[in-house]
Enzyme design. Structure first.
Site: not given
Ligand code: PLP
Length: 414
Positions: A41, A166, A305, A353
């Site tokens: 991700k 969540r 700055y 930036m």
């Molecule tokens: C991001 C995520 C992971 C991986 O988490 P890490 O701490 O980077 O290993 C696994 N499961 C879910 C549901 C996540 O959101």
């Protein structure tokens, strides 16, 4: 100097060999038969989703995980065939693409299942219609395809909220939802999962919370089994629990940060070695910049700055074409250091930036366009890691890595 044509002085080196070694090390660490779902991700935590996903699959990843439907589509368009899990809920308008691109969602409530069911049915019907209304020559084959599409069920994973607050259902609602999925015309239960909230901590509170979550999840899985439904692939552990709680690996683990060479909070390399369950992973990304100008500074001259820093004595200021739009954190002005040669030099004044300034002192042996490193693995020449920066900024390596800007070209080092 080793600069490719058309390259900025600022870029990110991705040591893909380290990534592959990390995947292999994780594979070796987990119990035989446990599947691995590699989290790619957020553009593989900033490392580039497609190259990392391909390397992960090559090294034995069974699943990939993304956070958005768009991230999943990117992998499919790169011809990646591995099963993909969607870790977050999506919008109803994205659901047709889940079917089209074969991305497996997490579900956790009746309403979301309903939305999904309608989208899946519609997508399946569209396929069926395509099969029956096509030209004569193709229609027989297409009708068959369409029939298969209609008969096939779309797998979802039932997420259980065992304490993360969540995604997912309450543990006591799992059996009813599993039944709801199993009795659906177009959905089926492909797996059950949960996510730990404090598996990366080692305090008594963290440990008991994680244990409570694990027990609640196991009870939910058992309740589904007891109602005669197969839970499918059972998975819970991200990087931290994977390493610290080998007995919680279930059918699959979902590593993320350790793929990229960093440890989650308290579950460090040192901690694992002391526990006699070592897992050694190496950082994958180096954030590289260079000295775009060397400026002789007279005592009293100000930098950046607000002119928050003025030279207390004569010195040499190096201009670095890297700023907060590239991934430096503006709040690190005053403490950030970069590696030039084999030494660390302090950033002076505010981080802009697109640029910032480094105090090179006498700048002995330093030339214009020399490489300067913000963080990275040892072999990049960096003296600091993303963990060092994170500690200094009061954040975690995850944020340092994912903040590396879009305009920073990723260069893959074989
Ligand atoms: C991001 C995520 C992971 C991986 O988490 P890490 O701490 O980077 O290993 C696994 N499961 C879910 C549901 C996540 O959101």
């Amino acid at each position: 100097m080793n600069i490719m044509s058309g390259m900025r002085l600022t870029f990110a080196e991705i040591y893909i060999k380290n990534f592959e070694a990390n995947v292999k090390a994780i594979k070796k660490f987990v119990k035989p038969g446990v599947k691995i779902c590699c989290s790619v991700k957020a553009d593989a935590y900033g490392h580039g989703a497609v190259p990392c996903a391909k390397a992960a699959v090559k090294c034995g990843a069974d699943f990939l995980a993304v956070a958005t439907v768009g991230e999943g589509i990117e992998l499919r368009e790169a011809k990646i065939k591995a099963p993909i899990l969607l870790l977050s809920y999506c919008s109803p308008s994205e659901m047709a693409d889940l079917v089209k691109y074969n991305i497996t969602p997490f579900v956790g409530d009746e309403e979301y299942i309903g939305f999904l069911e309608r989208a899946v049915q519609k997508a399946f019907k569209a396929k069926t219609a395509a099969g029956t209304t096509d030209g004569k020559a193709k229609s027989a084959a297409n009708a068959k395809l369409a029939k298969n599409a209609a008969a096939k069920k779309f797998a979802v994973h039932l997420a259980v909220d065992s304490g993360m607050g969540r995604v997912g259902c309450l543990p006591e609602d799992a059996a009813a939802l599993a039944k709801r999925i199993a009795s659906s015309k177009c959905l089926c239960l492909g797996g059950m999962c949960t996510h730990f909230a404090s598996a990366d901590g080692t305090s008594a509170r963290d440990r008991s919370y994680a244990k409570k979550q694990r027990d609640a999840f196991v009870a939910a899985v058992e309740s589904v089994k007891a109602s005669g439904i197969k839970p499918g692939i059972v998975h819970a552990s991200a990087s931290a629990a994977l390493m610290d709680k080998p007995e919680w690996q279930f059918d699959m683990v979902r590593p993320g940060i350790i793929l990229y060479g960093y440890y989650p909070d308290k579950i460090t390399q040192k901690y694992l070695r002391a526990k006699k369950t070592p897992l050694v992973v190496k950082p994958v990304m180096a954030l590289v910049t260079g000295i775009s100008a060397l400026r002789p500074f007279k005592k009293g001259m100000g930098v950046s700055y607000g002119s928050t820093w003025t030279a207390a004595k004569d010195t040499t200021i190096g201009v670095l074409p890297i700023g907060y739009a590239d991934g430096l954190l503006r709040r690190q002005a005053g403490s950030l250091k970069v590696s030039v040669g084999k030494k660390l030099y302090p950033i002076r004044g505010r981080i802009c930036m697109d640029q910032c300034m480094v105090d090179l002192g006498s700048a002995k042996g330093i030339k214009r366009f020399d490489r300067a490193l913000v963080f990275g693995p040892k072999e990049s020449g960096a003296l600091l890691t993303a963990d060092d920066l994170a500690r200094d900024a009061g954040t975690i390596s995850y944020e340092i890595l994912t903040c590396v800007g879009k305009r920073v070209q990723r260069v893959y080092i074989k």
